[in-house]
Design a protein around this motif. Structure first.
Motif, PDB file in Angstrom:
ATOM      1  N   THR A 222      66.929  80.123  -6.526  1.00  0.00           N
ATOM      2  CA  THR A 222      67.739  81.131  -6.916  1.00  0.00           C
ATOM      3  C   THR A 222      67.459  81.594  -8.131  1.00  0.00           C
ATOM      4  O   THR A 222      67.193  82.933  -8.414  1.00  0.00           O
ATOM      5  CB  THR A 222      69.332  80.803  -6.914  1.00  0.00           C
ATOM      6  N   ARG A 223      67.356  80.708  -9.505  1.00  0.00           N
ATOM      7  CA  ARG A 223      67.241  81.272 -10.668  1.00  0.00           C
ATOM      8  C   ARG A 223      65.853  81.886 -10.840  1.00  0.00           C
ATOM      9  O   ARG A 223      65.556  82.890 -11.208  1.00  0.00           O
ATOM     10  CB  ARG A 223      67.334  80.054 -11.482  1.00  0.00           C
ATOM     11  N   PRO A 224      64.823  81.142 -10.359  1.00  0.00           N
ATOM     12  CA  PRO A 224      63.557  81.988 -10.649  1.00  0.00           C
ATOM     13  C   PRO A 224      63.323  83.161  -9.674  1.00  0.00           C
ATOM     14  O   PRO A 224      62.681  83.975 -10.481  1.00  0.00           O
ATOM     15  CB  PRO A 224      62.478  81.039  -9.917  1.00  0.00           C
ATOM     16  N   THR A 225      63.980  83.253  -8.638  1.00  0.00           N
ATOM     17  CA  THR A 225      64.046  84.698  -7.964  1.00  0.00           C
ATOM     18  C   THR A 225      64.647  85.704  -8.771  1.00  0.00           C
ATOM     19  O   THR A 225      64.280  86.765  -8.880  1.00  0.00           O
ATOM     20  CB  THR A 225      64.537  84.347  -6.521  1.00  0.00           C
ATOM     21  N   HIS A 226      65.914  85.310  -9.421  1.00  0.00           N
ATOM     22  CA  HIS A 226      66.543  86.165 -10.309  1.00  0.00           C
ATOM     23  C   HIS A 226      65.611  86.543 -11.464  1.00  0.00           C
ATOM     24  O   HIS A 226      65.863  87.735 -11.762  1.00  0.00           O
ATOM     25  CB  HIS A 226      67.831  85.484 -10.748  1.00  0.00           C
ATOM     26  N   ARG A 227      65.171  85.662 -12.078  1.00  0.00           N
ATOM     27  CA  ARG A 227      64.106  85.992 -13.224  1.00  0.00           C
ATOM     28  C   ARG A 227      63.265  87.052 -12.871  1.00  0.00           C
ATOM     29  O   ARG A 227      62.720  87.844 -13.684  1.00  0.00           O
ATOM     30  CB  ARG A 227      63.812  84.869 -13.842  1.00  0.00           C
ATOM     31  N   ALA A 228      62.346  86.672 -11.713  1.00  0.00           N
ATOM     32  CA  ALA A 228      61.455  87.658 -11.206  1.00  0.00           C
ATOM     33  C   ALA A 228      62.128  89.225 -11.128  1.00  0.00           C
ATOM     34  O   ALA A 228      61.395  90.254 -11.530  1.00  0.00           O
ATOM     35  CB  ALA A 228      60.816  87.232  -9.956  1.00  0.00           C
TER      36      ALA A 228
ATOM     37  N   MET B 238      63.034  95.602 -15.539  1.00  0.00           N
ATOM     38  CA  MET B 238      62.653  96.076 -16.638  1.00  0.00           C
ATOM     39  C   MET B 238      61.455  96.736 -16.832  1.00  0.00           C
ATOM     40  O   MET B 238      61.097  97.299 -17.830  1.00  0.00           O
ATOM     41  CB  MET B 238      62.464  94.665 -17.666  1.00  0.00           C
ATOM     42  N   ARG B 239      60.481  96.661 -16.093  1.00  0.00           N
ATOM     43  CA  ARG B 239      59.128  97.149 -15.736  1.00  0.00           C
ATOM     44  C   ARG B 239      59.184  98.565 -15.074  1.00  0.00           C
ATOM     45  O   ARG B 239      58.519  99.298 -15.561  1.00  0.00           O
ATOM     46  CB  ARG B 239      58.287  96.406 -15.065  1.00  0.00           C
ATOM     47  N   ILE B 240      60.195  98.573 -14.246  1.00  0.00           N
ATOM     48  CA  ILE B 240      60.216  99.947 -13.382  1.00  0.00           C
ATOM     49  C   ILE B 240      61.240 100.858 -13.968  1.00  0.00           C
ATOM     50  O   ILE B 240      60.773 102.090 -14.112  1.00  0.00           O
ATOM     51  CB  ILE B 240      60.804  99.499 -11.973  1.00  0.00           C
TER      52      ILE B 240
END
Length: 411
Positions: free
Chosen positions: A4-10, A16-18
């Motif tokens: 869950t957390r890695p997916t949230h970070r991604a 933030m890029r888009i």
């Protein structure tokens, strides 16, 4: 649920890029509608209101330049220098083995990065790297035992007002919030530019809203057969972004004038512990504990080599013991007291600068980004003197302040 957390970070990273690109496109579309369709085609050519059209066009273009300049300055400041605390060599993730990296990842997934019960305890070495950066100053934020705050993620001492960002994986100085609208972390290096951006965006949206509502009113008065869809679109966009930017401007202004951050507001009733330097010969007091730096070693030594250490215990002397020792009183504030509150005017200048040019234009970083003072990492307000009076703590001249700011806390 480990993924869950890695997916949230991604997801946050991609957002933030888009989003910054979408923001720029939105400004471009709004500029086309306001400048070309409303000011030139409708007000100037159709209604023949040349004065209104030219005045609106000039004002809009001026605010657009200021808004985009602030946004670009903010964006590149965040990308180039988000206010990260430099890592010491021993805590650099690149030097860790794969097993250590996995342990850190597991730890981050299952606990709060600011949790006091961290899996990595504070460094007990009296010669711990970076410790001298704290006790070489006259005042610093500390734990109840007098040592600086420790970050178990970065595995090093945290400077005053620094917090660990779970998204960036690093400690950030005067961290405020992670903002996808501007592409990263707003902190001490970018908060003034963030304030410029939100303020000018509010003004720009106000002009766009005014000219679009005016155009709609003219069309509804029967001068046009149908209402232009661009008018409705710009009213909706300018109202939405204008209200949002106005709210952020008010929030930023509140933080500026009180010298707080979004993190501080989430902990309104927090209690700070400060290490305040006092004369070496200050007698013990039942009102407050003290600590003397450099710290002593607790390793046992032969009786013949024992020497009385500054803290009153025996232990071997280290190379840093040859330097002048410093004694600190450990003082606690009341809940909600802000030791960095300098007063409205000084709070403003510490972030926005000292000249009108800096207040209006995104020229340079805030004065609070400078940490060269040997008094404190950030300037402390009159609360430090109040704490001295409250606890009966002498200043460096051996006197207890009775009024005004002590010279020991001025920068």
């Amino acid at each position: 649920m480990p993924p869950t957390r890695p997916t949230h970070r991604a997801a946050v990273r991609w957002t933030m890029r888009i989003v910054p690109g979408l923001i720029v496109c939105t400004f471009g579309i709004a500029t086309y509608a306001v400048a070309a369709r409303f000011c030139v085609q409708y007000l100037y050519q159709t209604l023949n209101k040349k004065g209104v059209a030219m005045a609106t066009l000039v004002l809009y273009c001026l605010l657009l330049v200021l808004t985009m300049a602030s946004y670009m300055r903010l964006f590149f400041a965040i990308q180039r220098d988000p206010g990260l605390v430099p890592l010491l060599r021993h805590s650099d993730p690149e030097t860790l083995g794969s097993g250590e990296k996995r342990r850190r990842c597991r730890s981050r997934r299952h606990r709060d990065p600011e949790d006091a019960h961290a899996w990595a305890p504070p460094d007990s070495d009296p010669n711990s790297p970076g410790l001298e950066a704290f006790y070489s100053r006259d005042v610093f934020a500390c734990e109840v035992d007098g040592r600086p705050k420790w970050c178990s993620e970065c595995r090093q001492w945290k400077p005053d007002r620094a917090h660990h960002s779970s998204e960036l994986g690093r400690c950030v100085r005067k961290m405020d919030h992670l903002c996808p609208w501007v592409g990263g972390m707003v902190s001490e290096t970018s908060f003034n530019f963030f304030t410029h951006f939100t303020f000018y965006t509010t003004c720009l949206c106000g002009v766009a809203l005014a000219v679009s509502v005016y155009s709609l009113t003219e069309q509804l008065n029967g001068r046009e057969i149908s209402v232009d869809g661009w008018v409705i679109a710009i009213i909706a966009l300018s109202a939405f972004f204008g209200l949002f930017a106005f709210g952020m401007t008010l929030t930023a202004g509140r933080y500026l004038l009180t010298n707080t951050t979004n993190i501080d507001m989430l902990r309104k009733h927090q209690i700070f512990t400060l290490a305040v330097r006092i004369p070496q010969d200050t007698p013990p007091s039942s009102k407050y504990p003290t600590i003397t730096y450099p710290l002593q070693s607790w390793q046992p030594v032969p009786h013949a080599l024992e020497a009385q250490q500054p803290n009153g215990s025996a232990g071997p002397k280290h190379s840093r013991d040859m330097q002048a020792t410093r004694k600190f009183a450990i003082l606690r504030t009341e809940a909600g007291e802000n030791p960095w509150d300098l007063g409205l005017w000084e709070n403003w200048k510490s972030v926005m600068g000292t000249s009108v040019k800096e207040w209006l234009l995104p020229l340079r970083h805030s004065p609070c980004c400078s940490h060269d003072s040997m008094v404190s990492d950030y300037p402390f307000g009159p609360l430090v003197d109040e704490l001295r009076r409250r606890y009966g703590v002498p200043d460096l001249n051996g006197k207890i302040p009775h009024g005004g700011l002590s010279s020991s806390i001025l920068i």
